[in-house]
Design a protein around this motif. Structure first.
Motif, mmCIF file in Angstrom:
data_model
loop_
_atom_site.group_PDB
_atom_site.id
_atom_site.type_symbol
_atom_site.label_atom_id
_atom_site.label_comp_id
_atom_site.label_asym_id
_atom_site.label_seq_id
_atom_site.Cartn_x
_atom_site.Cartn_y
_atom_site.Cartn_z
ATOM 1 N N ALA A 1 0.830 -1.208 0.000
ATOM 2 C CA ALA A 1 0.000 0.000 0.000
ATOM 3 C C ALA A 1 0.863 1.257 0.000
ATOM 4 N N ARG B 1 0.862 4.009 -3.122
ATOM 5 C CA ARG B 1 0.541 5.428 -2.887
ATOM 6 C C ARG B 1 1.710 6.321 -3.290
ATOM 7 N N TRP C 1 1.770 6.409 -7.208
ATOM 8 C CA TRP C 1 0.689 7.229 -7.745
ATOM 9 C C TRP C 1 0.955 8.720 -7.528
ATOM 10 N N ARG D 1 -4.723 -6.298 -5.914
ATOM 11 C CA ARG D 1 -6.033 -6.157 -5.243
ATOM 12 C C ARG D 1 -6.620 -7.522 -4.885
ATOM 13 N N THR E 1 -9.896 0.494 0.825
ATOM 14 C CA THR E 1 -9.443 1.874 1.006
ATOM 15 C C THR E 1 -8.300 2.205 0.059
ATOM 16 N N LEU E 2 -7.477 1.216 -0.245
ATOM 17 C CA LEU E 2 -6.350 1.427 -1.149
ATOM 18 C C LEU E 2 -6.801 1.543 -2.593
ATOM 19 N N GLU F 1 -10.698 0.701 -4.499
ATOM 20 C CA GLU F 1 -11.971 1.213 -4.998
ATOM 21 C C GLU F 1 -12.504 2.416 -4.233
ATOM 22 N N ASP F 2 -12.083 2.609 -2.989
ATOM 23 C CA ASP F 2 -12.528 3.780 -2.226
ATOM 24 C C ASP F 2 -11.493 4.900 -2.242
ATOM 25 N N ASN F 3 -10.506 4.779 -3.122
ATOM 26 C CA ASN F 3 -9.403 5.741 -3.186
ATOM 27 C C ASN F 3 -9.490 6.520 -4.500
ATOM 28 N N VAL G 1 -7.531 8.606 -5.854
ATOM 29 C CA VAL G 1 -6.260 8.631 -6.585
ATOM 30 C C VAL G 1 -6.071 7.334 -7.359
ATOM 31 N N ALA G 2 -6.358 6.207 -6.732
ATOM 32 C CA ALA G 2 -6.247 4.923 -7.421
ATOM 33 C C ALA G 2 -7.218 4.849 -8.587
#
Length: 656
Positions: free
Chosen positions: A159, A163, A166, A194, A205-206, A208-210, A212-213
């Motif tokens: 993770a 981050r 990205w 994933r 959180t890393l 689909e809920d991010n 930036v990702a």
């Protein structure tokens, strides 16, 4: 010294190998790049995304204990920041600088991606050293270690690195947004990261809920849809692009364009797998490592389709089946395939630790998915990837029900469309003969000038070796040597290559080879004969005989035509020592603690010298992998031919 592939002359030579449709497509690409510079695409907002392409229950538990142990050992090395890429040891992977090349010490320039001179090592550094960590295949290893052990340290490191990447590589900025194959493989890595982190509380959180990702995933797919490899460049690159695009559109199907991207990528993947593969199952680039890469990518794409319930055209699985059978047919007794054409150690999906046999892994997966045939070699090695892919891919017997699929009843020795023949003898004598096309498409990017070359092994040891590849960019003298005629076990006339190079990935004239005869019906003697026209008006014809009783490989070179200077080369493997006296060389090596030997009787019409580790010019080298080379003995005979002359070489194995 830098490869100047940006010169006007190079562009003219490159343009001459393109058709009108490709030229038009590239003009459109150039216009799009200019437009994106000032008006970059904006990613749509996404809500309610969920990841459902998970591994079936029991998949991770099916990983063999020894494979899991190798995986964890590799993951712990990565956690300590240590890794090796193309012969360069690194200890900075705990907190990497994504734009730094440790080999040259240079850092790639920032700015709009398509302005970066990524081929210029003096400016950018060694681009392969920069690109490779950013394929994020070391992160799939760490994610697999989490899946196997449940140790959250691995997941947290993954993770943190994602981050970091990205943040350092926003869309269209820098070298990581230049090449489609990099984006495609990176997307495939993200899908598996994933999937393998699915049990970790921070996975959603890393991804689909991010935001930036989501932005990164969308821009990667948008880029691949806009700039596909085309025409004369539609080789393994386009397979990687479409496989990555398809995998992401299946597993991360959260965007308005996802269905269209998925369908377009699947159509392209089906078309390109067929275009890149002979009907016999061998890869048309005639570069074995790219056969492995394309097979890995195809299997990974089918896994995503089956996980998502997407119907795949039957031809996709049929091509992969043929590729797997072809691989099983050409490997030696130690499961090593030919060393032919370019090789850059590229992989489609990596979830295993160091020491895992790539080719055994592919054959194990082939057995699980397609079923092995009675003549297949036994595979004793284990790996992590096979049980994971097999858990996702529907067995071919079920998928292919009702289809008439013909598979070889016995082990093929000759692949007529690829011009590749394997002669086999007792005690693991293996001899590959090359009488095939120069390469794939008009530029034959990954071909070598190796027409009629031979490669001989004894119990898996390179005796007459294909020296390999070593490098692509930045070292033009070495690039020329490793792809030259002199750099292969064949005959050179007047100091020239059989085919004409127009650059490090461009051939402007291709030698045409044709196999005249193959006879492997006699268990006592196997025969092969072929010729090529690369030295017109002269013709080089070669005959090879493998005699089981005497354990001899006889090579007869015939040259017909005007008086020409001759150089006949035999490259020995790095484990083989040679004692050359006049035209006889006694070869010795060790295998499994036993001394082995052979006698190489060379044509007396030529003057013979042994060369080892020479640099000006290069001669006497072996590349065990991309970016690595080591001294090895090369025997070179020089002389002349006039009219029609024959040169006979006999390699006889002693003892076991």
């Amino acid at each position: 010294m830098t490869v100047n592939s940006g010169s006007a002359g190079w562009y003219l030579r490159r343009l001459s190998r393109m058709g009108p449709r490709e030229v038009g497509g590239r003009v459109g690409d150039a216009v799009r790049r200019r437009r994106w510079r000032s008006a970059r695409p904006v990613a749509p907002g996404v809500t309610g995304a969920r990841f459902t392409a998970v591994l079936p229950a029991g998949a991770v538990a099916a990983v063999p204990p020894d494979a899991a142990k190798r995986l964890v050992t590799e993951a712990d090395r990565l956690m300590a920041g240590r890794a090796e890429f193309f012969g360069v040891l690194r200890d900075d992977l705990a907190d990497p600088d994504w734009w730094h090349d440790p080999k040259t010490g240079r850092r790639a320039p920032e700015g709009y991606a398509f302005d970066v001179p990524y081929r210029d090592e003096d400016v950018t550094g060694d681009i392969k050293q920069i690109w490779e960590p950013s394929r994020h295949q070391y992160l799939t290893v760490l994610a697999a270690a989490y899946a196997v052990t449940g140790d959250e340290r691995y997941a947290e490191r993954v993770a943190g690195h994602l981050r970091s990447w990205w943040a350092s590589n926003p869309p269209l900025r820098g070298v990581h947004w230049v090449s489609g194959i990099e984006l495609g493989i990176r997307l495939l890595s993200w899908v598996w990261v994933r999937r393998l982190l699915d049990g970790w509380p921070g996975a959603a959180t890393l991804f689909e809920d991010n935001p930036v990702a989501l932005k990164q995933i969308w821009h990667h797919q948008r880029w691949l849809a806009a700039f596909p490899s085309r025409g004369s460049s539609a080789n393994n690159h386009v397979v990687a692009e479409t496989a990555g695009q398809f995998a992401a559109a299946c597993a991360f199907g959260w965007f308005p364009s996802s269905a269209r991207w998925r369908d377009d990528a699947l159509r392209s993947l089906e078309r390109q797998l067929r275009a890149n593969t002979f009907l016999s199952g061998l890869n048309r680039e005639l570069a074995t490592e790219y056969h492995g890469l394309v097979l890995e990518l195809g299997l990974a794409a089918v896994a995503e389709a089956d996980a998502a319930g997407v119907a795949v055209p039957p031809t996709v699985r049929l091509v992969l089946l043929r590729m797997t059978d072809a691989l099983a047919a050409v490997v030696d007794d130690r499961l090593r395939p030919p060393r032919q054409g370019d090789a850059d150690d590229g992989h489609g999906l990596v979830v295993d630790g160091a020491g895992t046999d790539r080719w055994a892994s592919l054959l194990a997966t082939g057995d699980a998915v397609f079923g092995s045939l009675p003549w297949w070699p036994a595979v004793a090695a284990t790996d992590v990837r096979t049980p994971l892919l097999a858990a996702l891919i529907r067995p071919y017997a079920k998928e292919g029900a009702g289809q008439a699929v013909s598979r070889p009843a016995s082990r093929p020795a000759h692949f007529s469309d690829a011009g590749l023949t394997v002669l086999r003898g007792p005690a693991g004598i293996w001899c590959r003969c090359d009488g095939g096309p120069h390469g794939f498409l008009s530029i034959a990017a990954h071909a070598h000038a190796d027409a009629l070359s031979v490669e001989v092994r004894h119990d898996g040891v390179d005796v007459l070796a294909d020296p390999g590849t070593f490098c692509y960019h930045g070292q033009p003298a070495w690039r020329r040597y490793f792809r030259s005629t002199l750099g292969h076990n064949t005959l050179e006339l007047d100091g020239a290559d059989q085919s004409v190079s127009g650059g490090p990935f461009l051939w402007t004239r291709h030698a045409r080879s044709r196999v005249l005869s193959v006879d492997v019906s006699d268990e006592g003697v196997s025969r092969w004969c072929a010729e090529h026209d690369g030295y017109g008006p002269s013709v080089h014809r070669r005959r090879v005989e493998l005699t089981a009783a005497s354990r001899e490989v006889r090579v007869v070179d015939e040259v017909r035509g005007p008086r020409r200077a001759v150089r006949l080369s035999y490259h020995l493997g790095p484990a083989v020592a040679a004692d050359l006296v006049d035209d006889r060389a006694v070869l010795t090596w060790t295998r499994d603690g036993e001394e082995r030997s052979a006698v190489l009787d060379l044509p007396g019409e030529l003057s013979w010298r042994a060369h080892r580790g020479e640099t000006n010019p290069p001669l006497g080298w072996y590349s065990p992998g991309f970016g690595r080379k080591e001294p090895a003995t090369t025997l070179v005979g020089t002389g002349f031919t006039d009219g029609a002359r024959e040169f006979t070489t006999v390699l006889g194995f002693r003892g076991r």
